[in-house]
Scaffold this motif. Structure first.
Motif, PDB file in Angstrom:
ATOM      1  N   GLN A  75      41.159  47.711  38.425  1.00 48.66           N
ATOM      2  CA  GLN A  75      41.253  46.783  39.559  1.00 48.66           C
ATOM      3  C   GLN A  75      41.920  45.497  39.117  1.00 48.66           C
ATOM      4  O   GLN A  75      41.681  45.004  38.008  1.00 48.66           O
ATOM      5  CB  GLN A  75      39.847  46.480  40.101  1.00 48.66           C
ATOM      6  N   ASP A  77      42.731  41.518  40.577  1.00 49.91           N
ATOM      7  CA  ASP A  77      42.558  40.487  41.590  1.00 49.91           C
ATOM      8  C   ASP A  77      43.559  39.383  41.269  1.00 49.91           C
ATOM      9  O   ASP A  77      43.306  38.528  40.419  1.00 49.91           O
ATOM     10  CB  ASP A  77      41.124  39.955  41.569  1.00 49.91           C
ATOM     11  N   ALA A  83      41.374  41.139  35.922  1.00 45.96           N
ATOM     12  CA  ALA A  83      41.582  42.582  36.003  1.00 45.96           C
ATOM     13  C   ALA A  83      40.445  43.274  35.273  1.00 45.96           C
ATOM     14  O   ALA A  83      39.969  42.788  34.247  1.00 45.96           O
ATOM     15  CB  ALA A  83      42.923  42.986  35.404  1.00 45.96           C
ATOM     16  N   THR A  84      40.029  44.422  35.806  1.00 41.72           N
ATOM     17  CA  THR A  84      39.060  45.282  35.137  1.00 41.72           C
ATOM     18  C   THR A  84      39.796  46.497  34.606  1.00 41.72           C
ATOM     19  O   THR A  84      40.552  47.146  35.345  1.00 41.72           O
ATOM     20  CB  THR A  84      37.927  45.699  36.088  1.00 41.72           C
ATOM     21  N   THR A 179      36.341  43.345  31.978  1.00 39.99           N
ATOM     22  CA  THR A 179      36.994  42.479  32.956  1.00 39.99           C
ATOM     23  C   THR A 179      37.526  41.248  32.233  1.00 39.99           C
ATOM     24  O   THR A 179      36.779  40.566  31.511  1.00 39.99           O
ATOM     25  CB  THR A 179      36.039  42.067  34.080  1.00 39.99           C
TER      26      THR A 179
END
Length: 434
Positions: A75, A77, A83-84, A179
C-alpha cells in the motif's frame, strides 16, 4: 517446505550453517504456522535474508525461513508519504518500486541487496549528519511473535515494543510487513575527490555539515584519501554507461579484485597496493536517482568490523588507528570507511542517544583478520564504541549492557514475545547470555 542438507554460507563465506529445513512462506498465515510447528516440536527458527551480516546472527542448523516470496509494495499513501511493504523486499527492488510511485526513502546505505527487514533488524545505515539509520524511517511493523501471534506495532500502539523491534536482531519475532516514512523521489549529484587525509581531518566538520551525505575512505600506509559527497540536485540525469562500467566493474572491482588476490598470495605487498589504490582514487561526478546513486557494486568479498562512536571522536580515533597501524605492520590493503549518522531513541541502535561517527575496517576474504580487528576494536572501545550488529565484534552481554542503556528492557521484551526461545540460535544465546 523443503528439506535441506545443503550448506548455507554468508556473503563473505566466513559463516556457514546446514539447516534441517528451509521454508519459503507465501503468506503471514504460513509464517505463523512455521512458528507454531517449531514451538510444538521444540525447534528453533531463523529468518535468513541475503547473508550480508558478517556475524552468525542469521545462522541456524535447524529451521531457516526465507521471505524471498514475500516481496513487493502492499500500500502507498502519497498524501501521507508512507508505504507498507513486504518484509522480504530487497532494497534494490524497493527503490525501483517506490520510484514508480514517485516516492523514495530519505537515505540509504551503499549496499542494496539486503531485504528491508534484514536491513532494519541489524541497524543498517547510510551517512549524513541529519539522517538516522534506516530503522528510523520505520513507523509501523507487523510481526509474528514466538507464540505465533500476529502483532501490528507502532510507536503509538506499543511504544516499548516498537523501540525494541526497530532493531531486534530477529530475536523478538519474524517481521513480515514494514511501514516506512517516505518522501517524494529526488536526484543526487555524487562527487568523488582525492585529498590528503590530514586536509580531510582538518576540514571534517565543514565537509560533514556542508554536504547532505558525506563519507570518506582512507587507505592504510597512504596519505591520500577519497571524499564522497552527495547533494540533492535538479540537474538532469546523464547516462554515462561506459564510464560507469569502467569505474564500477573494471577498476573498483576487477582490478581491485586482482590486486586483492595478489595480496593474499604475497601479504607483504599489502602496503604498496594500498598506496597504489590511494594514488588512483577517481575524481569524478555523476547525477542519478537517489536509490541508484547510493548503491555501490561490491564484487570483491571481504570481512568487516564496524563500530559506532560519538561523532566528535572521529578525528582522534583515526589518528590512534594510524599510529597503531604503523606499529602493528598489518597485512591490509582495504580502505577504512568513515561515515556519520544522527542520534536516535531506538534501544539497540548503536546511535542510541548520540550523534555518531561510524568507522568500518575490512580484510580481504581469505586473509587473516583477527589481530588487525582486535587491535582496532580496542581503540574503538576506549572511545565509547558500540558495534554494528551485522559486523564482526567480540563483545558479550556484560560489555553490551554497559554500552546500551536499554539492554535489559530489550531483554524483557524478548522474553515477552518469545517465551520459549524459538528465535534463539547458539550465537544469540551466547550474545544474550541466555
Amino acid at each position: 517446505m523443503m528439506k535441506s542438507g545443503r550448506k548455507w554460507r554468508n556473503w563473505s563465506g566466513l559463516v556457514s550453517a546446514t539447516p534441517r529445513t528451509v521454508l519459503y512462506p507465501l503468506h503471514i498465515e504460513e509464517v505463523a504456522e512455521a512458528v507454531g510447528l517449531c514451538r510444538r516440536e521444540g525447534r528453533t527458527l531463523r529468518v535468513v535474508g541475503s547473508g550480508h551480516s558478517f556475524t552468525a546472527v542469521a545462522a541456524s542448523d535447524d529451521v531457516f525461513v526465507s521471505l524471498d516470496r514475500m516481496q513487493g509494495i502492499l500500500q502507498v499513501d502519497k498524501e501521507a508519504c508512507t508505504a507498507t511493504v513486504w518484509a522480504g523486499t530487497k532494497l534494490r527492488m524497493l527503490g525501483e518500486l517506490l520510484y514508480s510511485e514517485g516516492m523514495a526513502q530519505e537515505n540509504l546505505g551503499d549496499i542494496d541487496v539486503q531485504s528491508i527487514a534484514g536491513a532494519i533488524s541489524t541497524g543498517t545505515h547510510g551517512t549524513g549528519l541529519t539522517f538516522g539509520n534506516i530503522s528510523t524511517q520505520v513507523i509501523g511493523l507487523t510481526v509474528v511473535t514466538g507464540t505465533g501471534e500476529v502483532l501490528d506495532v507502532t510507536e503509538t500502539s506499543h511504544p516499548e515494543l516498537f523501540r525494541a523491534l526497530q532493531i531486534s536482531l530477529g530475536a523478538l519475532g519474524i517481521i513480515v510487513q514494514v511501514t516506512l516514512r517516505l518522501r517524494p523521489s529526488y536526484k543526487l549529484k555524487y562527487e568523488s575527490a582525492r585529498v590528503p587525509l590530514s586536509d580531510c581531518l582538518q576540514r571534517l566538520d565543514e565537509l560533514a555539515r556542508n554536504h547532505r551525505n558525506f563519507e570518506f575512505y582512507w587507505f592504510p600506509y597512504a596519505e591520500p584519501c577519497q571524499l564522497k559527497m552527495m547533494n540533492e540536485t535538479e540537474e538532469p540525469v546523464v547516462p554515462d554507461k561506459l564510464a560507469g562500467y569502467l569505474s564500477d566493474l573494471v577498476l573498483e572491482n576487477g582490478v581491485f579484485g586482482a590486486l586483492s588476490g595478489l595480496c593474499r598470495w604475497v601479504p607483504p605487498l599489502s602496503a604498496p597496493v594500498s598506496r597504489l589504490c590511494a594514488a588512483v582514487v577517481p575524481t569524478a561526478s555523476k547525477v542519478g536517482l537517489s536509490h541508484r546513486v547510493y548503491a555501490t557494486k561490491r564484487l570483491v568479498r571481504f570481512n568487516e568490523m564496524e563500530y559506532n562512536l560519538p561523532a566528535e571522536a572521529m578525528e582522534s580515533v583515526i589518528r590512534e588507528m594510524r599510529e597503531q597501524m604503523e606499529r602493528g605492520n598489518y597485512r591490509v590493503h582495504f580502505p577504512i570507511e568513515c561515515r556519520f549518522a544522527k542520534g536516535d531513541p531506538i534501544w539497540l541502535s548503536p546511535a542510541y542517544d548520540r550523534d555518531s561517527a561510524y568507522i568500518a575496517i575490512h580484510m580481504y576474504r581469505g586473509m587473516p583478520h583477527e589481530r588487525y580487528f582486535a587491535d582496532m576494536e580496542r581503540i574503538f572501545l576506549r572511545h565509547g564504541g558500540r558495534p554494528h550488529w551485522g559486523k564482526l565484534h567480540s563483545l558479550k552481554a556484560a560489555e553490551l549492557r554497559k554500552a546500551y542503556p536499554m539492554w535489559d528492557k530489550f531483554q524483557e521484551c524478548r522474553r515477552q514475545l518469545d517465551p520459549d526461545g524459538i528465535f534463539l540460535t547458539p550465537y544469540l544465546r551466547d550474545l544474550f547470555e541466555v
